[in-house]
Design a protein around this motif. Structure first.
Motif, PDB file in Angstrom:
ATOM      1  N   SER A  28       0.824  -1.203   0.000  1.00 27.96           N
ATOM      2  CA  SER A  28       0.000   0.000   0.000  1.00 27.96           C
ATOM      3  C   SER A  28       0.865   1.262   0.000  1.00 27.96           C
ATOM      4  O   SER A  28       0.649   2.186  -0.789  1.00 27.96           O
ATOM      5  CB  SER A  28      -0.920  -0.008   1.221  1.00 27.96           C
ATOM      6  OG  SER A  28      -1.659   1.191   1.300  1.00 27.96           O
ATOM      7  N   SER A  29       1.861   1.295   0.908  1.00 26.99           N
ATOM      8  CA  SER A  29       2.750   2.461   0.987  1.00 26.99           C
ATOM      9  C   SER A  29       3.568   2.614  -0.293  1.00 26.99           C
ATOM     10  O   SER A  29       3.782   3.728  -0.776  1.00 26.99           O
ATOM     11  CB  SER A  29       3.692   2.328   2.191  1.00 26.99           C
ATOM     12  OG  SER A  29       2.972   2.279   3.404  1.00 26.99           O
ATOM     13  N   ASN A  30       4.009   1.492  -0.836  1.00 31.52           N
ATOM     14  CA  ASN A  30       4.810   1.526  -2.064  1.00 31.52           C
ATOM     15  C   ASN A  30       3.970   2.016  -3.243  1.00 31.52           C
ATOM     16  O   ASN A  30       4.462   2.774  -4.099  1.00 31.52           O
ATOM     17  CB  ASN A  30       5.371   0.138  -2.355  1.00 31.52           C
ATOM     18  CG  ASN A  30       6.531   0.169  -3.318  1.00 31.52           C
ATOM     19  OD1 ASN A  30       7.426   0.999  -3.185  1.00 31.52           O
ATOM     20  ND2 ASN A  30       6.514  -0.705  -4.303  1.00 31.52           N
ATOM     21  N   ALA A  31       2.712   1.608  -3.278  1.00 34.12           N
ATOM     22  CA  ALA A  31       1.821   2.055  -4.357  1.00 34.12           C
ATOM     23  C   ALA A  31       1.597   3.567  -4.274  1.00 34.12           C
ATOM     24  O   ALA A  31       1.562   4.255  -5.304  1.00 34.12           O
ATOM     25  CB  ALA A  31       0.484   1.319  -4.269  1.00 34.12           C
ATOM     26  N   GLU A  32       1.462   4.077  -3.058  1.00 34.37           N
ATOM     27  CA  GLU A  32       1.298   5.518  -2.874  1.00 34.37           C
ATOM     28  C   GLU A  32       2.535   6.263  -3.370  1.00 34.37           C
ATOM     29  O   GLU A  32       2.427   7.304  -4.032  1.00 34.37           O
ATOM     30  CB  GLU A  32       1.053   5.846  -1.403  1.00 34.37           C
ATOM     31  CG  GLU A  32      -0.315   5.410  -0.888  1.00 34.37           C
ATOM     32  CD  GLU A  32      -0.506   5.740   0.577  1.00 34.37           C
ATOM     33  OE1 GLU A  32       0.365   6.436   1.150  1.00 34.37           O
ATOM     34  OE2 GLU A  32      -1.527   5.322   1.144  1.00 34.37           O
ATOM     35  N   SER A  33       3.715   5.729  -3.034  1.00 35.06           N
ATOM     36  CA  SER A  33       4.966   6.362  -3.470  1.00 35.06           C
ATOM     37  C   SER A  33       5.094   6.338  -4.990  1.00 35.06           C
ATOM     38  O   SER A  33       5.510   7.322  -5.612  1.00 35.06           O
ATOM     39  CB  SER A  33       6.168   5.644  -2.839  1.00 35.06           C
ATOM     40  OG  SER A  33       6.150   5.753  -1.429  1.00 35.06           O
ATOM     41  N   GLU A  34       4.734   5.205  -5.596  1.00 34.35           N
ATOM     42  CA  GLU A  34       4.835   5.088  -7.049  1.00 34.35           C
ATOM     43  C   GLU A  34       3.842   6.020  -7.744  1.00 34.35           C
ATOM     44  O   GLU A  34       4.161   6.620  -8.783  1.00 34.35           O
ATOM     45  CB  GLU A  34       4.582   3.647  -7.472  1.00 34.35           C
ATOM     46  CG  GLU A  34       5.715   2.689  -7.080  1.00 34.35           C
ATOM     47  CD  GLU A  34       5.411   1.254  -7.426  1.00 34.35           C
ATOM     48  OE1 GLU A  34       4.243   0.952  -7.772  1.00 34.35           O
ATOM     49  OE2 GLU A  34       6.334   0.415  -7.347  1.00 34.35           O
ATOM     50  N   TYR A  35       2.650   6.154  -7.167  1.00 33.61           N
ATOM     51  CA  TYR A  35       1.654   7.070  -7.744  1.00 33.61           C
ATOM     52  C   TYR A  35       2.148   8.508  -7.659  1.00 33.61           C
ATOM     53  O   TYR A  35       2.029   9.280  -8.621  1.00 33.61           O
ATOM     54  CB  TYR A  35       0.326   6.928  -7.012  1.00 33.61           C
ATOM     55  CG  TYR A  35      -0.705   7.938  -7.447  1.00 33.61           C
ATOM     56  CD1 TYR A  35      -1.249   7.889  -8.726  1.00 33.61           C
ATOM     57  CD2 TYR A  35      -1.125   8.953  -6.582  1.00 33.61           C
ATOM     58  CE1 TYR A  35      -2.188   8.820  -9.152  1.00 33.61           C
ATOM     59  CE2 TYR A  35      -2.053   9.892  -6.997  1.00 33.61           C
ATOM     60  CZ  TYR A  35      -2.581   9.825  -8.284  1.00 33.61           C
ATOM     61  OH  TYR A  35      -3.508  10.759  -8.688  1.00 33.61           O
ATOM     62  N   LEU A  36       2.718   8.866  -6.501  1.00 33.31           N
ATOM     63  CA  LEU A  36       3.264  10.207  -6.328  1.00 33.31           C
ATOM     64  C   LEU A  36       4.356  10.484  -7.356  1.00 33.31           C
ATOM     65  O   LEU A  36       4.389  11.557  -7.979  1.00 33.31           O
ATOM     66  CB  LEU A  36       3.822  10.369  -4.911  1.00 33.31           C
ATOM     67  CG  LEU A  36       4.506  11.698  -4.598  1.00 33.31           C
ATOM     68  CD1 LEU A  36       3.519  12.853  -4.704  1.00 33.31           C
ATOM     69  CD2 LEU A  36       5.141  11.667  -3.210  1.00 33.31           C
ATOM     70  N   GLU A  37       5.247   9.517  -7.561  1.00 35.55           N
ATOM     71  CA  GLU A  37       6.328   9.689  -8.530  1.00 35.55           C
ATOM     72  C   GLU A  37       5.783   9.871  -9.941  1.00 35.55           C
ATOM     73  O   GLU A  37       6.309  10.671 -10.725  1.00 35.55           O
ATOM     74  CB  GLU A  37       7.265   8.469  -8.491  1.00 35.55           C
ATOM     75  CG  GLU A  37       8.170   8.419  -7.289  1.00 35.55           C
ATOM     76  CD  GLU A  37       9.074   9.636  -7.180  1.00 35.55           C
ATOM     77  OE1 GLU A  37       9.618  10.058  -8.233  1.00 35.55           O
ATOM     78  OE2 GLU A  37       9.214  10.178  -6.074  1.00 35.55           O
ATOM     79  N   SER A  38       4.719   9.134 -10.277  1.00 34.10           N
ATOM     80  CA  SER A  38       4.141   9.258 -11.614  1.00 34.10           C
ATOM     81  C   SER A  38       3.520  10.637 -11.825  1.00 34.10           C
ATOM     82  O   SER A  38       3.634  11.222 -12.909  1.00 34.10           O
ATOM     83  CB  SER A  38       3.084   8.165 -11.842  1.00 34.10           C
ATOM     84  OG  SER A  38       1.923   8.398 -11.058  1.00 34.10           O
ATOM     85  N   VAL A  39       2.877  11.170 -10.777  1.00 32.52           N
ATOM     86  CA  VAL A  39       2.288  12.508 -10.869  1.00 32.52           C
ATOM     87  C   VAL A  39       3.385  13.563 -10.984  1.00 32.52           C
ATOM     88  O   VAL A  39       3.268  14.522 -11.766  1.00 32.52           O
ATOM     89  CB  VAL A  39       1.391  12.794  -9.648  1.00 32.52           C
ATOM     90  CG1 VAL A  39       0.895  14.243  -9.676  1.00 32.52           C
ATOM     91  CG2 VAL A  39       0.200  11.848  -9.631  1.00 32.52           C
ATOM     92  N   ILE A  40       4.459  13.402 -10.205  1.00 34.62           N
ATOM     93  CA  ILE A  40       5.586  14.339 -10.263  1.00 34.62           C
ATOM     94  C   ILE A  40       6.170  14.384 -11.666  1.00 34.62           C
ATOM     95  O   ILE A  40       6.409  15.459 -12.234  1.00 34.62           O
ATOM     96  CB  ILE A  40       6.667  13.962  -9.231  1.00 34.62           C
ATOM     97  CG1 ILE A  40       6.169  14.250  -7.809  1.00 34.62           C
ATOM     98  CG2 ILE A  40       7.964  14.743  -9.495  1.00 34.62           C
ATOM     99  CD1 ILE A  40       7.110  13.776  -6.721  1.00 34.62           C
ATOM    100  N   LYS A  41       6.409  13.210 -12.267  1.00 32.79           N
ATOM    101  CA  LYS A  41       6.970  13.148 -13.614  1.00 32.79           C
ATOM    102  C   LYS A  41       6.032  13.797 -14.629  1.00 32.79           C
ATOM    103  O   LYS A  41       6.474  14.492 -15.562  1.00 32.79           O
ATOM    104  CB  LYS A  41       7.235  11.694 -14.004  1.00 32.79           C
ATOM    105  CG  LYS A  41       8.425  11.079 -13.280  1.00 32.79           C
ATOM    106  CD  LYS A  41       8.652   9.644 -13.717  1.00 32.79           C
ATOM    107  CE  LYS A  41       9.851   9.027 -12.991  1.00 32.79           C
ATOM    108  NZ  LYS A  41      10.080   7.612 -13.395  1.00 32.79           N
ATOM    109  N   ASN A  81       8.431   5.672   4.632  1.00 26.80           N
ATOM    110  CA  ASN A  81       9.234   4.663   3.962  1.00 26.80           C
ATOM    111  C   ASN A  81       8.481   3.332   4.020  1.00 26.80           C
ATOM    112  O   ASN A  81       8.155   2.856   5.113  1.00 26.80           O
ATOM    113  CB  ASN A  81      10.590   4.543   4.663  1.00 26.80           C
ATOM    114  CG  ASN A  81      11.527   3.578   3.959  1.00 26.80           C
ATOM    115  OD1 ASN A  81      11.165   2.457   3.655  1.00 26.80           O
ATOM    116  ND2 ASN A  81      12.740   4.028   3.713  1.00 26.80           N
ATOM    117  N   PRO A  82       8.170   2.716   2.858  1.00 27.88           N
ATOM    118  CA  PRO A  82       7.383   1.470   2.866  1.00 27.88           C
ATOM    119  C   PRO A  82       7.992   0.371   3.720  1.00 27.88           C
ATOM    120  O   PRO A  82       7.271  -0.371   4.399  1.00 27.88           O
ATOM    121  CB  PRO A  82       7.355   1.066   1.389  1.00 27.88           C
ATOM    122  CG  PRO A  82       7.516   2.348   0.651  1.00 27.88           C
ATOM    123  CD  PRO A  82       8.446   3.181   1.493  1.00 27.88           C
TER     124      PRO A  82
END
Length: 253
Positions: free
Chosen positions: A84-97, A159-160
């Motif tokens: 769950s935490s990792n998915a949130e981080s990956e989503y955030l990174e995709s939005v940032i990019k 941190n996940p």
């Protein structure tokens, strides 16, 4: 007491204290992971104990099922938290990019977004244009504002791996407590269950109180609420097992 609290607030909001606090950035908080793991660990384990007693199984069964559930469920919960935490981080990174690409390829459109965001906040005319110019000269600030205002996101401080570890450790530490009486062979089954229920109740109440301290909520109310939640889950497990025992006519120990 109130005057002391007011003085502490005033002290914390002096320019130097504010500058120091903001320079440190947001703190990493794992209180929710610890509370979730602890409550779920205690509920899960004591529910197994209650279900075993309700079904009339011997103490050895409660111990075996309890510890098997403790580690399997704790690991499963930790992995779920990690994902769950990792998915949130990956989503955030995709939005940032995505926003970085937009700023690079259509800067005028992104400036207009900033303009409309701050116009909605009451800025107008020359002041509005100065705000837009100031923000868009710093791409890092520009990006952070777009994340917060357009996507309601902020840079993730969790941190996940740490979140998963906190969840697992709190699950094991608190979840093992209701099983402790079953490790003493000198106690009768009824004594073991009563002691287990007593210890589980203490854990529920203490976790509730610790949660209230972290979130500035009423101590007693939070402790009682968590105690009732855990007690209800245990009662459901006990009576479900007892009902099924009667339905299938299973002889108790």
């Amino acid at each position: 007491m109130k005057d002391s609290h007011q003085q502490d607030l005033i002290k914390d909001h002096q320019p130097e204290m504010i500058r120091k606090r903001l320079s440190q950035g947001p703190k990493r908080e794992n209180i929710s992971d610890a509370v979730l793991g602890g409550i779920d660990g205690c509920i899960s384990t004591f529910a197994v104990v209650s279900g075993s007693v309700g079904a009339g199984f011997p103490s050895s069964v409660a111990v075996i099922l309890g510890f098997a559930n403790l580690f399997a469920d704790g690991f499963s919960m930790a992995i779920s938290n990690y994902e769950s935490s990792n998915a949130e981080s990956e989503y955030l990174e995709s939005v940032i990019k995505s926003e970085e690409q937009h700023i690079q390829e259509v800067p005028d459109g992104e400036r207009e977004e900033i303009r409309q965001i701050y116009r909605a906040k009451g800025f107008e005319g020359e002041l509005l244009e100065k705000v837009v110019d100031k923000i868009t000269t710093n791409k890092e600030v520009w990006l952070e504002i777009m994340l917060a205002e357009e996507h309601a996101l902020c840079k993730n401080t969790k941190n996940p791996i740490i979140s998963a570890s906190v969840t697992f450790l709190s699950f094991i530490a608190v979840g093992a407590v209701p099983l402790l009486p079953y490790l003493g062979s000198s106690l009768t089954m009824n004594q073991q269950f009563i002691m287990s229920a007593f210890l589980a109740g203490i854990m529920f109440f203490v976790i509730g109180m610790l949660k209230s301290l972290a979130l500035a909520k009423p101590l007693l109310l939070s402790g009682i609420r968590t105690l009732l939640t855990g007690g209800t889950a245990a009662a459901l497990a006990y009576f479900t097992a007892y009902f099924l025992r009667e339905v299938f006519n299973i002889a108790g120990s």
